[in-house]
Design a protein around this motif. Structure first.
Motif, mmCIF file in Angstrom:
data_model
loop_
_atom_site.group_PDB
_atom_site.id
_atom_site.type_symbol
_atom_site.label_atom_id
_atom_site.label_comp_id
_atom_site.label_asym_id
_atom_site.label_seq_id
_atom_site.Cartn_x
_atom_site.Cartn_y
_atom_site.Cartn_z
ATOM 1 N N ALA A 120 174.009 -56.245 88.945
ATOM 2 C CA ALA A 120 174.550 -56.894 90.147
ATOM 3 C C ALA A 120 176.053 -56.654 90.255
ATOM 4 O O ALA A 120 176.567 -56.366 91.341
ATOM 5 C CB ALA A 120 174.242 -58.388 90.115
ATOM 6 N N ARG A 121 176.764 -56.748 89.124
ATOM 7 C CA ARG A 121 178.206 -56.505 89.141
ATOM 8 C C ARG A 121 178.526 -55.057 89.501
ATOM 9 O O ARG A 121 179.547 -54.772 90.120
ATOM 10 C CB ARG A 121 178.811 -56.877 87.796
ATOM 11 C CG ARG A 121 180.314 -57.005 87.874
ATOM 12 C CD ARG A 121 180.935 -57.696 86.695
ATOM 13 N NE ARG A 121 180.506 -57.246 85.392
ATOM 14 C CZ ARG A 121 180.838 -56.071 84.852
ATOM 15 N NH1 ARG A 121 181.574 -55.221 85.503
ATOM 16 N NH2 ARG A 121 180.425 -55.763 83.654
ATOM 17 N N LEU A 122 177.628 -54.142 89.150
ATOM 18 C CA LEU A 122 177.797 -52.728 89.488
ATOM 19 C C LEU A 122 177.359 -52.421 90.921
ATOM 20 O O LEU A 122 177.379 -51.270 91.340
ATOM 21 C CB LEU A 122 177.001 -51.854 88.510
ATOM 22 C CG LEU A 122 177.466 -51.883 87.057
ATOM 23 C CD1 LEU A 122 176.445 -51.198 86.161
ATOM 24 C CD2 LEU A 122 178.845 -51.241 86.925
ATOM 25 N N GLU A 123 176.945 -53.459 91.644
ATOM 26 C CA GLU A 123 176.520 -53.347 93.043
ATOM 27 C C GLU A 123 175.290 -52.442 93.201
ATOM 28 O O GLU A 123 175.204 -51.649 94.122
ATOM 29 C CB GLU A 123 177.664 -52.845 93.927
ATOM 30 C CG GLU A 123 178.878 -53.737 93.885
ATOM 31 C CD GLU A 123 180.043 -53.189 94.671
ATOM 32 O OE1 GLU A 123 180.422 -53.848 95.656
ATOM 33 O OE2 GLU A 123 180.539 -52.099 94.311
ATOM 34 N N GLN A 124 174.342 -52.625 92.298
ATOM 35 C CA GLN A 124 173.105 -51.858 92.359
ATOM 36 C C GLN A 124 172.022 -52.685 93.045
ATOM 37 O O GLN A 124 172.001 -53.908 92.947
ATOM 38 C CB GLN A 124 172.659 -51.463 90.948
ATOM 39 C CG GLN A 124 173.644 -50.537 90.246
ATOM 40 C CD GLN A 124 173.835 -49.234 90.996
ATOM 41 O OE1 GLN A 124 172.883 -48.517 91.280
ATOM 42 N NE2 GLN A 124 175.082 -48.923 91.329
ATOM 43 N N ASN A 125 171.130 -51.994 93.741
ATOM 44 C CA ASN A 125 169.982 -52.658 94.362
ATOM 45 C C ASN A 125 168.960 -53.078 93.326
ATOM 46 O O ASN A 125 168.249 -54.062 93.515
ATOM 47 C CB ASN A 125 169.291 -51.724 95.357
ATOM 48 C CG ASN A 125 170.079 -51.536 96.620
ATOM 49 O OD1 ASN A 125 170.792 -52.421 97.065
ATOM 50 N ND2 ASN A 125 169.955 -50.353 97.212
ATOM 51 N N ALA A 126 168.864 -52.287 92.252
ATOM 52 C CA ALA A 126 167.822 -52.511 91.257
ATOM 53 C C ALA A 126 168.234 -51.881 89.938
ATOM 54 O O ALA A 126 169.140 -51.042 89.881
ATOM 55 C CB ALA A 126 166.510 -51.897 91.739
ATOM 56 N N ILE A 127 167.549 -52.300 88.894
ATOM 57 C CA ILE A 127 167.681 -51.691 87.578
ATOM 58 C C ILE A 127 166.271 -51.444 87.052
ATOM 59 O O ILE A 127 165.289 -51.947 87.612
ATOM 60 C CB ILE A 127 168.451 -52.596 86.589
ATOM 61 C CG1 ILE A 127 167.732 -53.938 86.436
ATOM 62 C CG2 ILE A 127 169.893 -52.772 87.036
ATOM 63 C CD1 ILE A 127 168.213 -54.786 85.276
ATOM 64 N N VAL A 128 166.184 -50.685 85.986
ATOM 65 C CA VAL A 128 164.914 -50.503 85.292
ATOM 66 C C VAL A 128 165.095 -51.114 83.907
ATOM 67 O O VAL A 128 166.036 -50.778 83.190
ATOM 68 C CB VAL A 128 164.532 -49.010 85.204
ATOM 69 C CG1 VAL A 128 163.305 -48.821 84.335
ATOM 70 C CG2 VAL A 128 164.293 -48.464 86.611
ATOM 71 N N TRP A 129 164.204 -52.035 83.554
ATOM 72 C CA TRP A 129 164.296 -52.737 82.285
ATOM 73 C C TRP A 129 162.961 -52.634 81.564
ATOM 74 O O TRP A 129 161.901 -52.673 82.203
ATOM 75 C CB TRP A 129 164.676 -54.203 82.518
ATOM 76 C CG TRP A 129 164.901 -54.954 81.238
ATOM 77 C CD1 TRP A 129 166.054 -55.000 80.518
ATOM 78 C CD2 TRP A 129 163.960 -55.760 80.539
ATOM 79 N NE1 TRP A 129 165.883 -55.788 79.395
ATOM 80 C CE2 TRP A 129 164.600 -56.259 79.384
ATOM 81 C CE3 TRP A 129 162.625 -56.103 80.758
ATOM 82 C CZ2 TRP A 129 163.959 -57.093 78.465
ATOM 83 C CZ3 TRP A 129 161.983 -56.924 79.850
ATOM 84 C CH2 TRP A 129 162.657 -57.419 78.718
ATOM 85 N N SER A 130 163.031 -52.513 80.259
ATOM 86 C CA SER A 130 161.820 -52.422 79.439
ATOM 87 C C SER A 130 161.913 -53.404 78.282
ATOM 88 O O SER A 130 162.944 -53.484 77.613
ATOM 89 C CB SER A 130 161.661 -51.010 78.864
ATOM 90 O OG SER A 130 161.639 -50.055 79.891
ATOM 91 N N GLY A 131 160.820 -54.111 78.064
ATOM 92 C CA GLY A 131 160.740 -55.039 76.944
ATOM 93 C C GLY A 131 160.009 -54.414 75.764
ATOM 94 O O GLY A 131 159.877 -53.187 75.660
ATOM 95 N N SER A 132 159.496 -55.255 74.895
ATOM 96 C CA SER A 132 158.877 -54.801 73.657
ATOM 97 C C SER A 132 157.581 -54.030 73.871
ATOM 98 O O SER A 132 157.119 -53.352 72.963
ATOM 99 C CB SER A 132 158.618 -55.994 72.732
ATOM 100 O OG SER A 132 157.753 -56.916 73.368
ATOM 101 N N ASP A 133 157.014 -54.089 75.091
ATOM 102 C CA ASP A 133 155.780 -53.337 75.362
ATOM 103 C C ASP A 133 156.053 -51.890 75.777
ATOM 104 O O ASP A 133 155.127 -51.097 75.938
ATOM 105 C CB ASP A 133 154.929 -54.035 76.422
ATOM 106 C CG ASP A 133 155.584 -54.090 77.794
ATOM 107 O OD1 ASP A 133 156.764 -53.685 77.933
ATOM 108 O OD2 ASP A 133 154.926 -54.566 78.743
ATOM 109 N N GLY A 134 157.335 -51.538 75.969
ATOM 110 C CA GLY A 134 157.691 -50.161 76.312
ATOM 111 C C GLY A 134 157.303 -49.738 77.713
ATOM 112 O O GLY A 134 157.227 -48.551 78.005
ATOM 113 N N THR A 135 157.121 -50.721 78.609
ATOM 114 C CA THR A 135 156.761 -50.419 79.997
ATOM 115 C C THR A 135 157.952 -50.683 80.899
ATOM 116 O O THR A 135 158.330 -51.839 81.104
ATOM 117 C CB THR A 135 155.570 -51.279 80.456
ATOM 118 O OG1 THR A 135 154.480 -51.083 79.557
ATOM 119 C CG2 THR A 135 155.141 -50.915 81.862
#
Length: 142
Positions: A120-135
């Motif tokens: 949000a601080r980088l003024e992005q619409n979205a990010i891609v995040w992955s947890g422990s399931d690797g998805t």
């Protein structure tokens, strides 16, 4: 699923189709919603259970010059390093190649909340995040 977003559905669709390529070490590609065994190996190697694929380029999908995007990426790299976060270079590229690939970083150990705040601080619409399931998951920020 994304109906409450201010982001146009066509842009959301493009994000879900984008290939998020990790370029350093043993290269691999992340795709939203698809388990990545390579990512799980990278998580294990870096001793983390999560990661985020982030860029500082093209805030709110408004195309900037290569120079401006480069400066934003350098600033992001400096911030990540100052926070002692491990990261590797990547690029987000839609298979159609109708939009220039965006230099990015895969940041290890960045929690979902921290990734959302930084995105949000980088003024992005979205990010891609992955947890422990690797998805990898597309996380909309607007």
């Amino acid at each position: 699923m994304f109906s409450a977003s201010d982001i146009h559905p066509d842009l959301i669709q493009a994000y879900t189709e984008t290939e998020f390529r990790v370029l350093e070490g043993i290269p691999f590609t992340l795709q939203v919603g698809k388990v990545s065994s390579d990512l799980l190996v990278a998580h294990k190697r870096h001793r983390v259970e999560c990661s985020a694929f982030l860029t500082a380029c093209n805030p709110f999908s408004q195309e900037l010059t290569d120079e401006a995007n480069g400066e934003r990426q350098i600033a992001l790299a400096k911030e990540l390093a100052s926070r002692s976060l491990e990261f590797v270079a990547g690029i987000g590229q839609h298979p159609s190649n109708q939009w220039p690939g965006e230099p990015s970083y895969l940041v290890f150990g960045l929690t979902l909340e921290a990734a959302k705040t930084l995105g949000a601080r980088l003024e992005q619409n979205a990010i891609v995040w992955s947890g422990s399931d690797g998805t990898p998951q597309l996380i909309l920020l607007r």
